[in-house]
Design a protein around this motif. Sequence first.
Motif, short mmCIF file in Angstrom:
data_model
loop_
_atom_site.label_atom_id
_atom_site.label_comp_id
_atom_site.label_asym_id
_atom_site.label_seq_id
_atom_site.Cartn_x
_atom_site.Cartn_y
_atom_site.Cartn_z
N GLY A 144 -11.80 9.95 11.18
CA GLY A 144 -11.71 10.52 12.61
C GLY A 144 -10.09 9.90 13.14
N SER A 145 -9.31 10.10 12.25
CA SER A 145 -7.71 9.42 12.55
C SER A 145 -6.97 10.55 12.87
CB SER A 145 -7.03 8.84 11.47
OG SER A 145 -8.16 7.47 11.02
N PRO A 146 -6.14 10.53 14.07
CA PRO A 146 -5.55 12.07 14.68
C PRO A 146 -3.99 11.71 13.95
CG PRO A 146 -5.59 9.91 16.18
CD PRO A 146 -6.19 9.41 15.14
N PHE A 147 -4.08 12.38 12.83
CA PHE A 147 -2.55 12.34 12.01
C PHE A 147 -1.73 13.46 12.80
CE2 PHE A 147 -5.30 10.85 8.87
CZ PHE A 147 -4.58 9.63 8.33
N GLY A 148 -2.27 14.44 13.51
CA GLY A 148 -1.63 15.40 14.21
C GLY A 148 -1.43 15.04 15.84
N VAL B 9 0.53 2.02 22.78
CA VAL B 9 -0.13 2.65 21.56
C VAL B 9 -0.67 4.01 21.84
CG1 VAL B 9 -2.54 2.26 21.82
CG2 VAL B 9 -1.75 2.55 19.60
N GLY B 10 -0.49 4.41 23.17
CA GLY B 10 -0.67 5.81 23.54
C GLY B 10 0.34 6.72 23.12
N ALA B 11 1.71 6.10 23.11
CA ALA B 11 2.87 7.03 22.58
C ALA B 11 2.92 7.02 21.29
CB ALA B 11 4.14 5.94 23.01
N ASP B 12 2.13 6.43 20.36
CA ASP B 12 1.97 6.82 18.92
C ASP B 12 0.92 7.83 18.66
OD1 ASP B 12 3.81 4.61 18.59
OD2 ASP B 12 2.34 3.09 17.60
N LEU B 13 0.02 8.08 19.63
CA LEU B 13 -1.10 8.74 19.40
C LEU B 13 -1.02 10.47 20.16
CD1 LEU B 13 -4.05 6.50 19.96
CD2 LEU B 13 -3.19 7.14 17.54
N CYS B 14 0.15 10.52 20.94
CA CYS B 14 0.39 11.80 21.42
C CYS B 14 0.74 12.67 20.56
CB CYS B 14 1.22 11.62 22.55
SG CYS B 14 3.01 11.47 21.91
N ARG B 15 0.55 14.02 20.74
CA ARG B 15 1.06 15.10 19.85
C ARG B 15 2.46 15.16 19.37
NH1 ARG B 15 -2.30 18.37 17.19
NH2 ARG B 15 -1.59 20.23 18.23
N ILE C 64 6.29 8.82 15.18
CA ILE C 64 5.74 8.26 13.99
C ILE C 64 4.61 9.01 13.27
CG2 ILE C 64 3.93 6.48 13.72
CD1 ILE C 64 5.13 4.53 15.61
N LEU C 65 3.91 9.92 13.90
CA LEU C 65 2.93 10.66 13.53
C LEU C 65 3.64 11.74 12.65
CD1 LEU C 65 0.00 10.96 15.93
CD2 LEU C 65 0.41 9.33 14.14
N ALA C 66 4.72 12.35 13.09
CA ALA C 66 5.45 13.39 12.43
C ALA C 66 6.07 12.80 11.14
CB ALA C 66 6.76 13.85 13.40
N ARG C 67 6.39 11.64 11.13
CA ARG C 67 7.01 10.74 9.90
C ARG C 67 5.99 10.68 8.73
NH1 ARG C 67 11.51 8.26 8.31
NH2 ARG C 67 11.32 6.49 6.86
N LEU C 68 4.54 10.45 9.46
CA LEU C 68 3.60 10.24 8.53
C LEU C 68 3.26 11.37 7.65
CD1 LEU C 68 0.90 7.94 10.34
CD2 LEU C 68 2.25 7.26 8.18
N ARG C 69 3.37 12.41 8.62
CA ARG C 69 2.83 13.96 7.92
C ARG C 69 4.00 14.34 6.98
NH1 ARG C 69 1.75 14.54 13.39
NH2 ARG C 69 3.39 16.08 13.42
N ALA C 70 5.22 14.03 7.32
CA ALA C 70 6.49 14.49 6.50
C ALA C 70 6.59 13.80 5.16
CB ALA C 70 7.75 14.44 7.35
N ARG C 71 5.92 12.33 5.24
CA ARG C 71 6.17 11.89 3.96
C ARG C 71 4.72 11.65 3.30
NH1 ARG C 71 8.96 6.32 4.10
NH2 ARG C 71 9.01 6.95 1.97
N ALA C 72 3.90 12.32 3.49
CA ALA C 72 2.66 12.24 3.13
C ALA C 72 2.48 12.42 1.60
CB ALA C 72 1.73 13.38 3.37
N HIS C 73 3.52 13.23 0.82
CA HIS C 73 3.41 13.17 -0.58
C HIS C 73 4.43 12.36 -1.41
CE1 HIS C 73 0.66 16.75 -0.27
NE2 HIS C 73 1.35 17.07 1.10
N GLU C 74 5.03 11.44 -0.67
CA GLU C 74 6.30 10.80 -1.37
C GLU C 74 5.50 9.65 -2.27
OE1 GLU C 74 9.43 9.52 0.64
OE2 GLU C 74 9.76 11.30 2.10
N HIS C 75 4.43 9.30 -1.91
CA HIS C 75 3.56 8.36 -2.88
C HIS C 75 2.39 8.90 -3.21
CE1 HIS C 75 7.02 5.35 -1.98
NE2 HIS C 75 6.45 5.51 -0.82
N ASP C 76 2.17 8.54 -4.56
CA ASP C 76 0.69 9.04 -5.03
C ASP C 76 -0.42 8.34 -4.67
OD1 ASP C 76 -0.67 10.90 -6.52
OD2 ASP C 76 -0.31 10.10 -8.39
N VAL C 77 -0.88 8.14 -3.73
CA VAL C 77 -2.02 7.24 -3.24
C VAL C 77 -2.88 8.17 -2.60
CG1 VAL C 77 -2.87 5.38 -1.81
CG2 VAL C 77 -0.45 5.33 -2.90
N PRO C 78 -4.03 8.39 -3.44
CA PRO C 78 -4.99 9.40 -2.75
C PRO C 78 -5.71 9.15 -1.63
CG PRO C 78 -5.57 8.79 -5.09
CD PRO C 78 -4.79 7.81 -4.51
#
Length: 259
Positions: free
Chosen positions: A149-153, A165-171, A175-189
């Motif tokens: 139940g982690s809100p990546f979006g 922390v609310g600033a980190d969790l808003c749509r 920070i969340l945009a960076r997480l999504r953009a770099r999701a495939h840069e490291h091969d960690v399942p």
Amino acid sequence: MRPDDAIPPLYGSYVSYVPSSFRSHVTETVATLREVALMARDIPSDVPAQVDPHSDVVVLVHGFFASAGVFRPMRHRLVTGTGAKVASFTHAPGAGIERIARSLARIVDRIPRDCRVHLVGHSLGGLVARWYVQELGGHTRVAQTISLGSPFGGTERARPFRFLVGADLCRTSPILARLRARAHEHDVPHTSVVADADALIVPRESAVFPRGDVVVLPGRGHNSLLFDPESITHVVDRVRRARKNGTAPNRRQTRRGDD
């Protein structure tokens, strides 16, 4: 260690004619009460003192306004069902993703480097796990990450609370945009466990990370993922599968900017 503190599990105890939406609401209410009851537990960081070479260590990362104590039932199942060691720590309410990830890094640094490290995070904890992997060199240590139940979006529920922390969790969180953009840069399942009736992650699709497996659990709410037997079984099975396959992280010691 007992899996819980005299709080009886109620899953599966409802009669079949009760509407599913009502069952989901009651189950989530019970889960929230269990979470509150366990919050005073396991406040200090807990890292296994002795770990055999090439063994598995699961690090649990809790969500906002909770503690490592909320993982007690899941922790019990992980120990008995996989033989893995379990580490945990409690982060302060209101701390942001980057700050908590640095605390996570210090915990992982205390685990021998020849161990397989699995990160399991509930809600905010799942975001912290991926930030550590993608931004703090955690890809060299971590065999897999699992989010509950982690809100990546981001979530619409954070809209009125755009501070701490609310600033980190808003749509619109960078920070969340960076997480999504770099999701495939490291091969960690990664495995995203999504609660179909999650009232805190809006829209529900925000709980899906852009890579890896997705498990949707019908009728579960946000806090139910901590205690629901099927949710816990998915976590146990993925740790067990990684052990069987000998999954190991990339051992390169470089970090972002070191190449």
